[in-house]
Motif scaffolding. Structure first.
Motif, mmCIF file in Angstrom:
data_model
loop_
_atom_site.group_PDB
_atom_site.id
_atom_site.type_symbol
_atom_site.label_atom_id
_atom_site.label_comp_id
_atom_site.label_asym_id
_atom_site.label_seq_id
_atom_site.Cartn_x
_atom_site.Cartn_y
_atom_site.Cartn_z
ATOM 1 N N HIS A 1 15.784 -16.079 44.272
ATOM 2 C CA HIS A 1 14.677 -16.228 43.318
ATOM 3 C C HIS A 1 13.476 -15.394 43.773
ATOM 4 C CE1 HIS A 1 11.465 -18.058 40.953
ATOM 5 N NE2 HIS A 1 10.867 -18.393 42.089
ATOM 6 N N SER B 1 13.958 -11.762 43.214
ATOM 7 C CA SER B 1 13.892 -11.486 41.778
ATOM 8 C C SER B 1 12.454 -11.507 41.279
ATOM 9 C CB SER B 1 14.730 -12.503 40.997
ATOM 10 O OG SER B 1 16.095 -12.291 41.231
ATOM 11 N N VAL B 2 11.656 -12.449 41.770
ATOM 12 C CA VAL B 2 10.243 -12.512 41.394
ATOM 13 C C VAL B 2 9.527 -11.250 41.877
ATOM 14 C CG1 VAL B 2 8.046 -13.745 41.734
ATOM 15 C CG2 VAL B 2 10.153 -15.035 41.294
ATOM 16 N N SER C 1 10.788 -8.264 42.374
ATOM 17 C CA SER C 1 11.212 -7.154 41.520
ATOM 18 C C SER C 1 10.512 -7.194 40.162
ATOM 19 C CB SER C 1 12.734 -7.196 41.339
ATOM 20 O OG SER C 1 13.161 -6.208 40.454
ATOM 21 N N GLU C 2 10.460 -8.388 39.567
ATOM 22 C CA GLU C 2 9.798 -8.559 38.267
ATOM 23 C C GLU C 2 8.303 -8.284 38.383
ATOM 24 O OE1 GLU C 2 10.350 -8.821 34.429
ATOM 25 O OE2 GLU C 2 11.989 -9.542 35.682
ATOM 26 N N GLU D 1 4.090 -7.055 44.903
ATOM 27 C CA GLU D 1 5.330 -7.347 45.632
ATOM 28 C C GLU D 1 5.079 -8.289 46.800
ATOM 29 O OE1 GLU D 1 9.055 -4.724 47.080
ATOM 30 O OE2 GLU D 1 7.160 -4.252 48.111
ATOM 31 N N ALA E 1 4.376 -11.773 45.659
ATOM 32 C CA ALA E 1 5.620 -12.385 45.187
ATOM 33 C C ALA E 1 6.481 -12.853 46.360
ATOM 34 C CB ALA E 1 6.391 -11.403 44.310
ATOM 35 N N ALA F 1 5.983 -13.566 36.538
ATOM 36 C CA ALA F 1 7.196 -13.106 37.230
ATOM 37 C C ALA F 1 8.004 -14.306 37.716
ATOM 38 C CB ALA F 1 6.829 -12.188 38.387
ATOM 39 N N ASP F 2 7.310 -15.327 38.192
ATOM 40 C CA ASP F 2 7.969 -16.554 38.637
ATOM 41 C C ASP F 2 8.672 -17.251 37.463
ATOM 42 O OD1 ASP F 2 8.659 -18.642 40.417
ATOM 43 O OD2 ASP F 2 6.838 -19.759 39.920
ATOM 44 N N GLU G 1 11.726 -14.371 35.816
ATOM 45 C CA GLU G 1 12.703 -13.592 36.579
ATOM 46 C C GLU G 1 14.106 -13.887 36.045
ATOM 47 O OE1 GLU G 1 15.094 -14.762 38.813
ATOM 48 O OE2 GLU G 1 14.424 -16.734 39.376
ATOM 49 N N ARG H 1 16.004 -17.300 35.799
ATOM 50 C CA ARG H 1 15.481 -18.413 35.003
ATOM 51 C C ARG H 1 16.246 -18.504 33.691
ATOM 52 N NH1 ARG H 1 12.518 -21.574 38.439
ATOM 53 N NH2 ARG H 1 10.620 -20.537 39.127
ATOM 54 N N ARG I 1 10.073 -13.308 28.083
ATOM 55 C CA ARG I 1 10.336 -12.060 28.815
ATOM 56 C C ARG I 1 9.885 -10.846 28.000
ATOM 57 N NH1 ARG I 1 15.782 -14.552 30.586
ATOM 58 N NH2 ARG I 1 15.279 -15.163 32.718
#
Length: 189
Positions: A23, A26-27, A29-30, A46, A49, A127-128, A131, A134, A143
Motif C-alpha cells: 500500500h 502504491s501511495v 507512486s500515486e 514521494e 507518502a 493518493a492514500d 491508490e 483500494r 480516481r
C-alpha cells in the motif's frame, strides 16, 4: 533528501506488514503522479507518502505509548486510525530531522484532512484514498476526478469518510468536517 529516504525505506520495510508495505509503495507512486499533474515537488510528495503509514502496523498499545511520550492530544488514544499519522509526523521531525512543515502536515493529516490543506496535503490525502489497491464504491470516479479537479476529489473522499464513520458510530475528528466545509466553501457548494 535521498539519504533520509533510504533510512525511511529501511524502516518501513522492517516494520510494516507486507500488505501495508505494498500500500505504501502504491501511495508513493500515486503521489508522484499527482504531484507531477499539479506542479508539486515530486520528491517531497514521494517522501511524505513513504512516511504516511510508517507507524500503521504498530499495535494500539504501542501507538498509545507514543502518543503519551510525544505529548500528543489525548483524543488520539485508543484510535489507531487517528494516531498513526500524528505519531509518524512527530517522528519525521525527531528521528529524521525533517522540518518541512508542508510534508509534516501532509503526513499528520493524511487520514482526516484539515481546513486550509496545501496542494501537497491534498495529494497525500488522495493518493492514500485512490491508490490501485483500494477497492470500494466510488473509487474509480474519485480516481478520474483526482486528475481533473483536486479539490472536488478531496470533497468526494471526505464525504465518503464522514458517511463511513457516522454509519459505524465512531468518533469523527473535527478536522475532517472542517476540511470538508472549507473545500465546499471554496467550490461554492
Amino acid at each position: 533528501m535521498d539519504c533520509i529516504k533510504n533510512e525511511i525505506i529501511k524502516y518501513i520495510e522492517l516494520n510494516l506488514t507486507q500488505k501495508r508495505l505494498r500500500h505504501t509503495y502504491s501511495v508513493a507512486s500515486e503521489a508522484v503522479k499527482l504531484a507531477e499533474r499539479y506542479g508539486c515537488d515530486t520528491k517531497k510528495a514521494e517522501l511524505a507518502a513513504f512516511c504516511h503509514d510508517m507507524f500503521r502496523s504498530k499495535p494500539a498499545g504501542d501507538l498509545d505509548m507514543y502518543v503519551k511520550e510525544l505529548g500528543l492530544p489525548q483524543k488520539l488514544l485508543e484510535n489507531v486510525n487517528l494516531s498513526h499519522g500524528k505519531v509518524a509526523a512527530e517522528m519525521m521531525k525527531r528521528r529524521y530531522h525533517i522540518d518541512d512543515k508542508d510534508m509534516i502536515n501532509a503526513v499528520a493529516f493524511h487520514t482526516t484532512g484539515r481546513k486550509g490543506m496545501s496542494v501537497l496535503e491534498k495529494i497525500i490525502f488522495l493518493a492514500d484514498a485512490i491508490e490501485p489497491g483500494r477497492n470500494y464504491p466510488g473509487v474509480e470516479e474519485m480516481r478520474k476526478t483526482a486528475y481533473t479537479d483536486l479539490d472536488k476529489a478531496c470533497i468526494m473522499s471526505l464525504e465518503r469518510t464522514v458517511q463511513y464513520v457516522r454509519d459505524r458510530g465512531e468518533y469523527l475528528d473535527p478536522d475532517t468536517e472542517d476540511a470538508l466545509n472549507d473545500l465546499k466553501e471554496k467550490q461554492n457548494l
